[in-house]
Design a protein around this motif. Structure first.
Motif, PDB file in Angstrom:
ATOM      1  N   CYS A   1       0.829  -1.198   0.000  1.00  0.00           N
ATOM      2  CA  CYS A   1       0.000   0.000   0.000  1.00  0.00           C
ATOM      3  C   CYS A   1       0.865   1.250   0.000  1.00  0.00           C
ATOM      4  O   CYS A   1       0.574   2.195  -0.735  1.00  0.00           O
ATOM      5  N   LEU A   2       1.907   1.261   0.823  1.00  0.00           N
ATOM      6  CA  LEU A   2       2.774   2.438   0.876  1.00  0.00           C
ATOM      7  C   LEU A   2       3.403   2.720  -0.481  1.00  0.00           C
ATOM      8  O   LEU A   2       3.398   3.864  -0.948  1.00  0.00           O
ATOM      9  N   ASP A   3       3.933   1.679  -1.113  1.00  0.00           N
ATOM     10  CA  ASP A   3       4.569   1.872  -2.416  1.00  0.00           C
ATOM     11  C   ASP A   3       3.574   2.423  -3.429  1.00  0.00           C
ATOM     12  O   ASP A   3       3.895   3.319  -4.201  1.00  0.00           O
ATOM     13  N   ARG A   4       2.382   1.894  -3.427  1.00  0.00           N
ATOM     14  CA  ARG A   4       1.356   2.346  -4.376  1.00  0.00           C
ATOM     15  C   ARG A   4       0.957   3.795  -4.086  1.00  0.00           C
ATOM     16  O   ARG A   4       0.815   4.595  -5.006  1.00  0.00           O
ATOM     17  N   LEU A   5       0.777   4.143  -2.823  1.00  0.00           N
ATOM     18  CA  LEU A   5       0.408   5.510  -2.461  1.00  0.00           C
ATOM     19  C   LEU A   5       1.534   6.492  -2.801  1.00  0.00           C
ATOM     20  O   LEU A   5       1.276   7.586  -3.304  1.00  0.00           O
ATOM     21  N   ILE A   6       2.772   6.095  -2.572  1.00  0.00           N
ATOM     22  CA  ILE A   6       3.914   6.946  -2.918  1.00  0.00           C
ATOM     23  C   ILE A   6       3.946   7.177  -4.425  1.00  0.00           C
ATOM     24  O   ILE A   6       4.150   8.305  -4.888  1.00  0.00           O
ATOM     25  N   LYS A   7       3.699   6.128  -5.182  1.00  0.00           N
ATOM     26  CA  LYS A   7       3.656   6.243  -6.645  1.00  0.00           C
ATOM     27  C   LYS A   7       2.563   7.220  -7.082  1.00  0.00           C
ATOM     28  O   LYS A   7       2.717   7.932  -8.068  1.00  0.00           O
ATOM     29  N   MET A   8       1.459   7.286  -6.304  1.00  0.00           N
ATOM     30  CA  MET A   8       0.351   8.193  -6.616  1.00  0.00           C
ATOM     31  C   MET A   8       0.637   9.620  -6.159  1.00  0.00           C
ATOM     32  O   MET A   8      -0.185  10.502  -6.345  1.00  0.00           O
ATOM     33  N   GLY A   9       1.800   9.856  -5.549  1.00  0.00           N
ATOM     34  CA  GLY A   9       2.190  11.206  -5.187  1.00  0.00           C
ATOM     35  C   GLY A   9       2.124  11.556  -3.711  1.00  0.00           C
ATOM     36  O   GLY A   9       2.417  12.679  -3.326  1.00  0.00           O
ATOM     37  N   PHE A  10       1.750  10.599  -2.873  1.00  0.00           N
ATOM     38  CA  PHE A  10       1.692  10.868  -1.436  1.00  0.00           C
ATOM     39  C   PHE A  10       3.079  10.726  -0.826  1.00  0.00           C
ATOM     40  O   PHE A  10       3.868   9.896  -1.257  1.00  0.00           O
ATOM     41  N   LYS A  11       3.370  11.561   0.166  1.00  0.00           N
ATOM     42  CA  LYS A  11       4.644  11.509   0.868  1.00  0.00           C
ATOM     43  C   LYS A  11       4.382  11.163   2.330  1.00  0.00           C
ATOM     44  O   LYS A  11       3.369  11.555   2.891  1.00  0.00           O
ATOM     45  N   PHE A  12       5.314  10.440   2.919  1.00  0.00           N
ATOM     46  CA  PHE A  12       5.150   9.989   4.300  1.00  0.00           C
ATOM     47  C   PHE A  12       6.366  10.354   5.123  1.00  0.00           C
ATOM     48  O   PHE A  12       7.472   9.945   4.807  1.00  0.00           O
ATOM     49  N   VAL A  13       6.145  11.132   6.171  1.00  0.00           N
ATOM     50  CA  VAL A  13       7.210  11.467   7.104  1.00  0.00           C
ATOM     51  C   VAL A  13       7.422  10.289   8.037  1.00  0.00           C
ATOM     52  O   VAL A  13       8.539   9.894   8.324  1.00  0.00           O
ATOM     53  N   VAL A  14       6.308   9.713   8.476  1.00  0.00           N
ATOM     54  CA  VAL A  14       6.354   8.561   9.370  1.00  0.00           C
ATOM     55  C   VAL A  14       5.684   7.384   8.663  1.00  0.00           C
ATOM     56  O   VAL A  14       4.530   7.474   8.260  1.00  0.00           O
ATOM     57  N   LYS A  15       6.445   6.302   8.512  1.00  0.00           N
ATOM     58  CA  LYS A  15       5.880   5.094   7.909  1.00  0.00           C
ATOM     59  C   LYS A  15       5.538   4.123   9.035  1.00  0.00           C
ATOM     60  O   LYS A  15       6.267   4.017  10.020  1.00  0.00           O
ATOM     61  N   PRO A  16       4.415   3.424   8.904  1.00  0.00           N
ATOM     62  CA  PRO A  16       4.025   2.501   9.989  1.00  0.00           C
ATOM     63  C   PRO A  16       5.041   1.382  10.157  1.00  0.00           C
ATOM     64  O   PRO A  16       5.588   0.888   9.183  1.00  0.00           O
ATOM     65  N   ASN A  17       5.263   1.025  11.416  1.00  0.00           N
ATOM     66  CA  ASN A  17       6.171  -0.095  11.668  1.00  0.00           C
ATOM     67  C   ASN A  17       5.631  -1.046  12.733  1.00  0.00           C
ATOM     68  O   ASN A  17       6.254  -2.044  13.025  1.00  0.00           O
ATOM     69  N   SER A  18       4.475  -0.722  13.298  1.00  0.00           N
ATOM     70  CA  SER A  18       3.947  -1.615  14.331  1.00  0.00           C
ATOM     71  C   SER A  18       2.421  -1.675  14.335  1.00  0.00           C
ATOM     72  O   SER A  18       1.837  -2.301  15.198  1.00  0.00           O
ATOM     73  N   THR A  19       1.776  -1.038  13.389  1.00  0.00           N
ATOM     74  CA  THR A  19       0.321  -1.085  13.298  1.00  0.00           C
ATOM     75  C   THR A  19      -0.070  -1.413  11.865  1.00  0.00           C
ATOM     76  O   THR A  19       0.783  -1.495  10.990  1.00  0.00           O
ATOM     77  N   PHE A  20      -1.348  -1.579  11.623  1.00  0.00           N
ATOM     78  CA  PHE A  20      -1.787  -1.803  10.245  1.00  0.00           C
ATOM     79  C   PHE A  20      -2.607  -0.621   9.735  1.00  0.00           C
ATOM     80  O   PHE A  20      -3.564  -0.765   9.000  1.00  0.00           O
ATOM     81  N   TYR A  21      -2.166   0.574  10.111  1.00  0.00           N
ATOM     82  CA  TYR A  21      -2.792   1.814   9.653  1.00  0.00           C
ATOM     83  C   TYR A  21      -1.757   2.718   9.009  1.00  0.00           C
ATOM     84  O   TYR A  21      -0.601   2.747   9.431  1.00  0.00           O
ATOM     85  N   ILE A  22      -2.187   3.464   8.012  1.00  0.00           N
ATOM     86  CA  ILE A  22      -1.334   4.447   7.344  1.00  0.00           C
ATOM     87  C   ILE A  22      -2.004   5.807   7.481  1.00  0.00           C
ATOM     88  O   ILE A  22      -3.178   5.958   7.137  1.00  0.00           O
ATOM     89  N   TRP A  23      -1.260   6.778   7.983  1.00  0.00           N
ATOM     90  CA  TRP A  23      -1.739   8.161   7.999  1.00  0.00           C
ATOM     91  C   TRP A  23      -1.332   8.801   6.693  1.00  0.00           C
ATOM     92  O   TRP A  23      -0.153   8.837   6.354  1.00  0.00           O
TER      93      TRP A  23
END
Length: 109
Positions: free
Chosen positions: A1-23
């Motif tokens: 999901c992160l890779d796909r969202l990044i490809k769509m132009g979203f940027k993430f300062v904090v990537k999830p590492n212990s939950t199954f949610y993405i801000w």
């Protein structure tokens, strides 16, 4: 999901590492997509559920407008569902961005 969202132009300062949610920060998107309620509304039209960030901003006495919330430009996405459903959800988010001409110029699906 992160890779796909990044490809769509979203940027993430904090990537999830212990939950199954993405801000997801919507700040860079045009018009109504740049706030959690507008994006939520468009996602509903595509049968995608995202959670508006303001639902997590505790403001019990309503001292400010919703748009004053630090979470107004964020949605929360769960990547807990089955993979096939995640792909459908990402495809539908892409469809929303395409409809609003909000994908990166170099986007290649």
């Amino acid at each position: 999901c992160l890779d796909r969202l990044i490809k769509m132009g979203f940027k993430f300062v904090v990537k999830p590492n212990s939950t199954f949610y993405i801000w997801v920060d919507l700040n860079h998107l045009p018009g109504k997509l740049s706030n959690c309620l507008g994006f939520f509304h468009e996602a509903l039209h595509e049968d995608v559920i995202v959670v508006p960030g303001i639902f997590f901003d505790l403001n019990p006495l309503s001292f400010r407008e919703l748009s004053d919330s630090a979470m107004y430009s964020y949605i929360r996405i769960s990547y807990g569902p089955e993979f096939e459903n995640l792909v459908k959800g990402m495809d539908r988010i892409e469809k929303i961005l395409r409809r609003f001409d909000a994908l990166p110029k170099d986007y290649d699906s």
